[in-house]
Design an enzyme around this catalytic site. Structure first.
Site, short mmCIF file in Angstrom:
data_model
loop_
_atom_site.label_atom_id
_atom_site.label_comp_id
_atom_site.label_asym_id
_atom_site.label_seq_id
_atom_site.Cartn_x
_atom_site.Cartn_y
_atom_site.Cartn_z
N ARG A 20 0.83 -1.20 0.00
CA ARG A 20 0.00 0.00 0.00
C ARG A 20 0.86 1.26 0.00
O ARG A 20 0.56 2.23 -0.69
CB ARG A 20 -0.95 -0.02 1.20
CG ARG A 20 -2.09 -0.99 1.01
CD ARG A 20 -2.98 -1.15 2.21
NE ARG A 20 -4.08 -2.07 1.89
CZ ARG A 20 -4.99 -2.49 2.76
NH1 ARG A 20 -4.95 -2.07 4.00
NH2 ARG A 20 -5.94 -3.33 2.37
N TYR A 48 -5.58 -1.44 -6.84
CA TYR A 48 -4.53 -2.27 -6.22
C TYR A 48 -4.59 -2.23 -4.69
O TYR A 48 -4.81 -1.19 -4.08
CB TYR A 48 -3.16 -1.71 -6.61
CG TYR A 48 -2.47 -2.36 -7.79
CD1 TYR A 48 -2.83 -3.59 -8.30
CD2 TYR A 48 -1.39 -1.71 -8.38
CE1 TYR A 48 -2.16 -4.15 -9.37
CE2 TYR A 48 -0.70 -2.26 -9.45
CZ TYR A 48 -1.11 -3.49 -9.94
OH TYR A 48 -0.43 -4.04 -11.00
N GLU A 49 -4.32 -3.39 -4.08
CA GLU A 49 -4.12 -3.51 -2.63
C GLU A 49 -5.26 -2.90 -1.82
O GLU A 49 -5.05 -2.29 -0.78
CB GLU A 49 -2.78 -2.87 -2.21
CG GLU A 49 -1.59 -3.29 -3.03
CD GLU A 49 -1.48 -4.80 -3.20
OE1 GLU A 49 -1.91 -5.54 -2.29
OE2 GLU A 49 -0.98 -5.26 -4.24
N GLY A 50 -6.46 -3.10 -2.29
CA GLY A 50 -7.63 -2.55 -1.62
C GLY A 50 -8.09 -1.26 -2.28
O GLY A 50 -7.35 -0.28 -2.34
N GLN A 71 -9.91 1.37 1.59
CA GLN A 71 -9.06 2.25 2.41
C GLN A 71 -9.94 3.14 3.29
O GLN A 71 -9.62 3.39 4.46
CB GLN A 71 -8.16 3.11 1.52
CG GLN A 71 -7.33 2.36 0.50
CD GLN A 71 -6.43 1.30 1.12
OE1 GLN A 71 -5.82 1.52 2.16
NE2 GLN A 71 -6.34 0.16 0.47
#
Length: 575
Positions: A295, A430-432, A437
């Site tokens: 992240r 990406y990545e959540g 978030q």
């Protein structure tokens, strides 16, 4: 087309005059590294990026990757570039020295990630994942696994991947169906299919180390039943060489909007051999080490894409002549058209705020680890989702504005402007996603302490305004007034969300992304206030006038959005 220039001077200014970079270096390296050393490191990174990676960016975008007879071939020039990258010692720059790395802190590694990503985002994805895999193994693996896998990952001889997503399981990892069965020799047989695996197969290195989330037989349902395994493409031998190939097969390559030179694979695990990393059914904890590093890295990728798009747009606008420019002589380039100037100032001032916030959050993370600072950890934990969400969402807007500056030429692929927008579009996913978030920020970080950390952050912003209150400079006065209003509005939004958390959680969730955006805008203004304070103390510096202009523009055009976002947050879910 303009060449890439790394923002080495900007980082040097931030670390010397805005954020106490030497204190971070003393805490993390024991005083072995100073700010002059970091400037040199970033300068070398900038040279490599501009001379090696940037020229390959368009080539990789057009050529992509090919899959033939189960083998992936990368774009021309990428194998040679990666070899030079590894030989330069860049692969392990942030890994602990005991793992074979250089032990550089996050304030350095995120800066380097920005530089790689600005020059060639598709290339940068691979080393970022390798570092994340090494972090996860370093934190959770047995000494035996560390001994085998960490040295070649740190040297860049091998690369690493993260295998989470499956066709039926994206954001909700509880739906993972890949199964792992124990074998008598202590290894595990892994069966299942993983999708969207970045750099899942390639020809840059001799081996690829996959970290795989899977469910063991009889494990509990949900996230608590997931375990983490290391499954190499080729089995390591006792002498450090390679043995037989594992039964991990590349089924296909994804056809994507952007980052075409990054091979995104569908991988099939056909009773592939893996070894357990950490405790059984605790795989998500180990994987979160990699995900959190990712992240931070993805935020830096958004920053890099934004700065590169701005540099190209600025260079184009400085040369392109089109139409008469109000109040300027004939032949004046489009950079002086009021709206083009607005776009360029928006791109530049936002990118500057993003970079400063990245350095600040990285510094908190470094101090949280090195000094066990509870305050630094609390602030970093609160701001990581803001950093990831706000920087990546900004990157989409900034690269789109870069196309707008180019006009019709920006829509033509040959100018290169469009590639930046296509490449960064994955970053808010990406990545959540940004909503994930925002959920982390509101449902976990905000709600768990009743807004105490948010209030501590507001107080930090207020405290940093004290030096500006004593300045007579008009930009200082305007910045203080704008931030005072923004803080008051932010506090109203925070109070509204805390009420919604008790009364109707759907209202809180509906306002999550606006709240994250509001915090990003406020944090950006905070960064500009601190940059402004330092710049006013350096009146002879060649960049002071630019920094004052950026702070004033950001205050008028970005901080002014905060009040409207409070209205959105207070409205909750419209039904």
């Amino acid at each position: 087309m303009s060449g890439y220039k790394a923002p080495v001077g900007e980082y040097d200014f931030l670390l010397r005059h805005v954020i106490d970079g030497q204190h971070v270096l003393d805490a993390t390296t024991g005083g072995e590294v100073d700010l002059d050393d970091i400037r040199e490191v970033l300068s070398h990174a900038g040279t490599f990026a501009s001379e090696v990676l940037d020229p390959l960016n368009a080539i990789g975008d057009r050529a992509g990757n090919t899959l033939t007879d189960g083998k992936v071939t990368t774009a021309p020039g990428f194998t040679e570039a990666y070899k030079a990258f590894a030989e330069g010692g860049w692969a392990g720059i942030g890994l602990p020295r005991e793992a074979g790395g250089e032990g550089m802190p996050s304030v350095v590694t995120t800066a380097v990630t920005e530089i790689w990503s600005a020059a060639n985002m598709a290339f940068a994805v691979g080393p970022g994942l390798t570092a994340g895999a090494a972090y996860a193994l370093s934190a959770a693996a047995s000494d035996e696994i560390k001994k085998v896998y960490l040295p070649p990952l740190a040297s860049g001889r091998w690369t690493g991947t993260m295998n989470l997503t499956e066709p039926q399981s994206g954001t909700d990892l509880a739906g993972i169906r890949t199964i792992a069965r124990p074998r008598p020799d202590g290894s595990w047989a892994i069966k299942g299919q993983k999708i969207f695996i970045s750099w899942g197969d390639h020809d840059l290195t001799e081996n690829i180390v996959h970290l795989v989330l899977a469910r063991t037989e009889g494990a509990p349902e949900g996230l608590g039943g997931l375990s983490l395994f290391v499954a190499p493409k080729f089995f390591p031998t006792a002498d450090g060489g390679l043995g037989e190939r594992n039964t991990v097969h590349t089924v296909s390559l994804e056809h994507k909007l952007g980052i075409h030179a990054s091979p995104t694979c569908v991988l099939d695990y056909d009773d592939a051999t893996g070894w357990l990393v950490g405790a059984q059914n605790r795989g998500l904890e180990a994987m979160f080490v990699m995900m959190n590093a990712a992240r931070l890295g993805v935020a830096a990728q958004g920053l890099g894409g934004s700065d590169r798009a701005f540099q190209r747009a600025e260079a184009y606008a400085a040369e392109r002549v089109q139409g008469s420019v109000a109040g300027r002589p004939a032949g004046t380039p489009i950079a002086e058209h009021p709206d083009v100037r607005r776009l360029l100032l928006s791109m530049r001032s936002t990118t500057s705020a993003m970079r400063a916030l990245q350095v600040q959050v990285s510094a908190w993370l470094d101090l949280a680890r090195a000094e066990q600072s509870a305050e630094a950890f609390q602030l970093a934990d609160f701001f990581v989702p803001i950093l990831k969400g706000w920087l990546t969402e900004n990157s989409v807007q900034i690269t789109s504005d870069g196309i707008q500056v180019h006009g019709g030429m920006g829509f033509i692929e040959e100018t290169g402007a469009a590639q930046y927008l296509r490449d960064v579009r994955i970053l808010p996913i990406y990545e959540g996603t940004t909503a994930i978030q925002a959920n982390d920020l509101t449902r976990r970080k905000l709600a768990r302490d009743g807004g105490a950390t948010a209030e501590a952050a507001y107080a930090l912003v207020e405290a940093s305004l004290e030096p500006l209150r004593r300045h007579d400079h008009p930009v200082a006065k305007r910045t203080v007034e704008r931030l005072d209003l923004a803080i008051a509005s932010g506090r109203e939004a925070t109070a509204a969300l805390l009420r919604q958390a008790k009364n109707n959680p759907r209202d809180m969730l509906a306002g999550g992304v606006p709240y994250l955006t509001q915090w990003g805008l406020l944090a950006g203004g905070w960064m500009h206030a601190r940059i402004l304070t330092a710049a006013l103390d350096l009146p002879e510096d060649a960049d002071t006038a630019r920094r004052l202009l950026d702070a004033d523009f950001y205050g008028a055009h970005s901080l002014s959005r905060i009040d409207s976002l409070t209205d959105v947050i207070q409205a909750g879910e419209i039904v």
